[in-house]
Design a protein around this motif. Structure first.
Motif, PDB file in Angstrom:
ATOM      1  N   LEU A 185       0.846  -1.193   0.000  1.00 38.52           N
ATOM      2  CA  LEU A 185       0.000   0.000   0.000  1.00 38.52           C
ATOM      3  C   LEU A 185       0.885   1.247   0.000  1.00 38.52           C
ATOM      4  O   LEU A 185       1.860   1.314   0.739  1.00 38.52           O
ATOM      5  N   GLY A 186       0.534   2.214  -0.822  1.00 41.08           N
ATOM      6  CA  GLY A 186       1.220   3.503  -0.779  1.00 41.08           C
ATOM      7  C   GLY A 186       2.410   3.659  -1.689  1.00 41.08           C
ATOM      8  O   GLY A 186       3.153   4.634  -1.568  1.00 41.08           O
ATOM      9  N   LEU A 187       2.613   2.731  -2.635  1.00 34.14           N
ATOM     10  CA  LEU A 187       3.714   2.865  -3.586  1.00 34.14           C
ATOM     11  C   LEU A 187       3.250   3.609  -4.846  1.00 34.14           C
ATOM     12  O   LEU A 187       2.060   3.711  -5.126  1.00 34.14           O
ATOM     13  N   ARG A 188       4.212   4.078  -5.615  1.00 37.75           N
ATOM     14  CA  ARG A 188       3.899   4.838  -6.828  1.00 37.75           C
ATOM     15  C   ARG A 188       3.339   3.950  -7.931  1.00 37.75           C
ATOM     16  O   ARG A 188       2.638   4.421  -8.821  1.00 37.75           O
ATOM     17  N   LYS A 189       3.670   2.666  -7.902  1.00 37.38           N
ATOM     18  CA  LYS A 189       3.272   1.750  -8.965  1.00 37.38           C
ATOM     19  C   LYS A 189       2.694   0.471  -8.375  1.00 37.38           C
ATOM     20  O   LYS A 189       2.773   0.233  -7.169  1.00 37.38           O
ATOM     21  N   ALA A 190       2.142  -0.362  -9.249  1.00 36.28           N
ATOM     22  CA  ALA A 190       1.534  -1.632  -8.820  1.00 36.28           C
ATOM     23  C   ALA A 190       2.622  -2.690  -8.634  1.00 36.28           C
ATOM     24  O   ALA A 190       2.928  -3.461  -9.544  1.00 36.28           O
ATOM     25  N   VAL A 191       3.207  -2.701  -7.461  1.00 38.03           N
ATOM     26  CA  VAL A 191       4.294  -3.617  -7.132  1.00 38.03           C
ATOM     27  C   VAL A 191       3.939  -4.365  -5.851  1.00 38.03           C
ATOM     28  O   VAL A 191       3.540  -3.754  -4.862  1.00 38.03           O
TER      29      VAL A 191
END
Length: 232
Positions: A185-191
């Motif tokens: 949760l809370g990252l710039r991309k879907a990782v």
């Protein structure tokens, strides 16, 4: 991670053969947190006999303060919405609604105040013990003032990493609850990061999570740019 950052891939999963910390570090270094996010977090979706249950933060923040706990709660609510939940969130403690003034209980209470102030539409309350959170009849009889009312809680926010991590693993081992996570949760991309030695089923589930995450991000991008319409 660089492929995702540069737009050559929409998302990624990693971690089957490496320790969690070794996988997460380069993700934070290359991709980093989303704008306006102070702390990234993780959640697990547990498929239990009573239905899906989201738990957070299960893997990153050891002892979040009230503001961080409120941010984790909001990000977890957004995750629930992306997966089709109507989030009903309980912030857990050993205390119920002010029955203790220990700092561990107070920070949970303060997090709830922040959430009620910033997002009054969000169905969230606490601090509350786990049995009252999950037993709506018991909760309604003892705490009729709670904003949770008679609704079924589907999201549990824990006061620290120890409680969250221990609980999800107990559910997994003692009750054979299927575990999907940790969902970043809370990252710039879907990782998203797999547990070391994840099964094929767990990898398939996490791939589905990454796909849904990437799709939701694309929808938000289109809305922001004014490219979406009601037929999307």
């Amino acid at each position: 991670a660089m492929m995702v950052l540069e737009g050559d891939a929409d998302g990624m999963i990693s971690g089957h053969s490496r320790a969690y910390s070794n996988v997460v570090k380069p993700i934070f270094e290359v991709i980093g947190k989303a704008n306006n996010v102070s702390k990234a977090a993780t959640a697990h979706i547990m498929i239990t006999q009573r239905g899906p249950l989201i738990l957070a933060d299960t893997s990153i923040n050891i002892d979040p303060n009230a503001e961080e706990l409120a941010e984790i709660t909001q990000m977890t609510a957004n995750l629930g919405l992306a997966f089709g939940f109507d989030p009903v969130l309980a912030l857990l403690s050993y205390s119920n609604f002010g029955s203790s003034n220990h700092p561990h209980a107070v920070k949970v209470r303060e997090a709830v105040k922040i959430l009620h102030s910033k997002n009054p539409q969000l169905i969230v309350d606490g601090e509350i013990q786990t049995d009252f959170a999950l037993n709506k009849k018991l909760r309604k009889s003892q705490f009729p003032f709670s904003t949770l009312g008679g609704k079924r809680v589907n999201t549990l926010i824990f006061p620290n990493l120890e409680a969250a991590n221990i609980t999800y693993k107990l559910l997994k081992e003692l009750h054979a609850a299927e575990s999907i996570g940790p969902i970043m949760l809370g990252l710039r991309k879907a990782v998203h990061v797999l547990q070391l030695g994840a099964s094929v089923e767990e990898m398939v589930n996490m791939t589905a999570v990454a796909v849904i995450d990437a799709q939701e991000r694309e929808k938000r991008r289109k809305v922001k740019m004014g490219l979406s319409n009601e037929t999307d």
